[in-house]
Design an enzyme around this catalytic site. Structure first.
Site, PDB file in Angstrom:
ATOM      1  N   HIS A 145      -6.397   2.855   2.151  1.00 40.50           N
ATOM      2  CA  HIS A 145      -6.622   2.418   3.602  1.00 40.50           C
ATOM      3  C   HIS A 145      -8.154   1.765   3.999  1.00 40.50           C
ATOM      4  O   HIS A 145      -7.681   1.163   5.599  1.00 40.50           O
ATOM      5  CB  HIS A 145      -7.265   4.013   3.360  1.00 40.50           C
ATOM      6  CG  HIS A 145      -7.112   4.611   5.502  1.00 40.50           C
ATOM      7  ND1 HIS A 145      -6.674   3.241   6.658  1.00 40.50           N
ATOM      8  CD2 HIS A 145      -6.729   5.878   6.062  1.00 40.50           C
ATOM      9  CE1 HIS A 145      -6.925   4.538   7.409  1.00 40.50           C
ATOM     10  NE2 HIS A 145      -6.252   5.359   6.812  1.00 40.50           N
ATOM     11  N   ASP A 374      15.257   1.946   9.081  1.00 40.29           N
ATOM     12  CA  ASP A 374      16.591   1.751   9.225  1.00 40.29           C
ATOM     13  C   ASP A 374      17.026   0.521   8.130  1.00 40.29           C
ATOM     14  O   ASP A 374      16.712  -0.181   8.595  1.00 40.29           O
ATOM     15  CB  ASP A 374      17.501   2.300  10.159  1.00 40.29           C
ATOM     16  CG  ASP A 374      18.627   1.901   9.362  1.00 40.29           C
ATOM     17  OD1 ASP A 374      19.307   2.096   8.473  1.00 40.29           O
ATOM     18  OD2 ASP A 374      19.802   1.564  11.057  1.00 40.29           O
TER      19      ASP A 374
END
Length: 443
Positions: A145, A374
């Protein structure tokens, strides 16, 4: 069963990027020794193992390399200079991302359903693609992170998606919005908060950073529809007419938090009269700087917020309303850079004294629109945050089928998960009954 097909390392194209170093800001320093972010993306992939090996693997290696040309720091390293100087993110030619291709015989259709399941942990290193022959494909990511927040990570994924889908680098403005902005001189730290974090972090041994172990928890996904969210908002607004705004994030967080606290009490955990529960979430503060940071600023730029309420208040009839008010109130206080930095310091102080056994946090955000991702295989079927198994976090993202819905992921021990599910769904059924009663009264 999962078997490895290929292990490789992927770098940006040769000679595309020179040596680069990026200092850690105060927002990055917060995450230096905290959890890694682990997530899964599932897509349908009705192709054979042969097609995957001959066509898909070369395509992903190539497109990832082109994406790393712009997000090159993801292939770099966290560098700790000698003499206890502050760490920095460093990239030099030849640095790379670990990419693993694997095959699994697990039922793909079972994995993408929103049922309770045993938690699956991703590998330690960056990316793994797993093939479910003739059914689907999953992407597993593990990210420190300290490198970036969710905003930056999702931009990297969307750039990779664009490149892989069209097999070229983006060159028009619409696609260029995913490109990272690296200028950290715009992030000022007049109170030297980053230095204070570094003084604290020097006391933590590096070997303790990533000592994760799997749990026996169940991982499950729950849904709040647009209708559910509107009704939850109405419940709060009716009792608190002075509230000028109430977000879907607020009511989702408040409702889930209260259900978790109730589940803990209902399974028999003892609660004293003055015991407190805590709820934490982060607010993106790019737009609140003066001048504002660009939306595509790369790194961490979120302020942790922590609220506290007595457990007995949260399990009371008005617990949900109380929780929603607390969350909305703290969000409204962070309006400019001064308030952001002051809130940042206060939150860190609160976090250091918080009983983490009584705390719930939030990861992800519905605004990231992950279901728009996608790679060329159609709509994303499911996203899961695996790291919530270790962190006591819940995950939030927009619904798969309707943009206004919100999916909630959480990890709890089996017994507590069963009780949570009952409380969560019963509460929504009661809302439906109240709606019908109000409709009849109005009629």
């Amino acid at each position: 069963m999962v078997s490895v097909l290929e292990e490789c390392r992927v770098s940006p194209p040769p000679n595309a990027i020179g040596e680069k170093t990026l200092p850690l800001t105060l927002f990055d320093m917060l995450w230096l020794h905290l959890h890694h972010v682990q997530s899964l993306l599932f897509f349908k992939f009705p192709h054979s193992k042969a097609h995957f090996i001959e066509t898909t693997i070369p395509s992903f290696r190539h497109s990832l390399s082109l994406a790393l040309k712009h997000f090159y720091l993801f292939s770099g390293n966290l560098l700790f200079p000698p003499n206890l100087k502050k760490p920095e993110i460093h990239y030099e030619g030849g640095d790379s991302v670990s990419l693993t291709f694997a095959e699994s015989n697990i039922d793909f259709d079972y994995l993408i359903k929103n049922h309770q399941s045993n938690t699956i942990l991703t590998p330690v290193f960056a990316i793994q693609l797993t093939l479910f022959p003739n059914s689907g494909i999953s992407f597993a990511f593990t990210m420190n992170h300290v490198m970036a927040d969710g905003n930056s990570f999702i931009r990297f994924i969307k750039l990779w998606v664009t490149i892989n889908k069209f097999q070229r680098e983006p060159f028009i403005l619409e696609e260029a919005i995913f490109m990272p902005f690296y200028d950290r001189t715009m992030v000022k730290d007049p109170n030297k908060i980053g230095s204070l974090f570094w003084q604290h972090n020097q006391k933590i041994k590096l070997k303790d950073i990533d000592n994760f172990s799997p749990t026996n928890n169940s991982l499950a996904t729950f849904l709040l529809s647009q209708a559910d969210l509107q009704w939850l908002k109405k419940m709060v607004m009716v009792r608190c007419p002075t509230l000028s705004h109430l977000s879907s994030f607020t009511v989702t967080s408040a409702y889930t938090w209260v259900c978790i606290v109730k589940a803990r009490v209902w399974i028999g955990e003892k609660v004293s009269e003055n015991e407190a529960d805590h709820f934490g979430f982060s607010i993106d503060c790019r737009a609140h700087f003066d001048p504002p940071l660009p939306e595509n600023y790369f790194g961490n730029c979120v302020v942790p917020c922590v609220i506290t309420a007595k457990t007995m208040q949260l399990i009371d009839e008005d617990g949900f309303v109380i929780a929603a008010n607390l969350i909305e109130a703290i969000k409204g206080k962070l309006g400019n850079k001064k308030e952001i930095l002051e809130g940042f310091e206060k939150s860190i102080t609160i976090l250091s004294t918080t009983n983490m056994e009584r705390a719930v946090g939030v990861g992800g955000s519905p605004r990231f629109a992950v279901y728009d991702i996608d790679f060329g295989y159609g709509q994303l079927q499911k996203r899961e945050f695996i790291s919530i198994d270790e962190t006591r976090f819940i995950s939030l993202h927009e619904g798969k089928d309707k943009k206004g819905d919100i999916e909630i992921g959480l990890s709890l021990p089996n017994i507590k998960m069963d009780v949570f599910a009952s409380i969560f769904t019963t509460g929504l059924v009661m809302c439906d009954e109240m709606k019908e009663t109000m409709f009849l009264e109005e009629f």
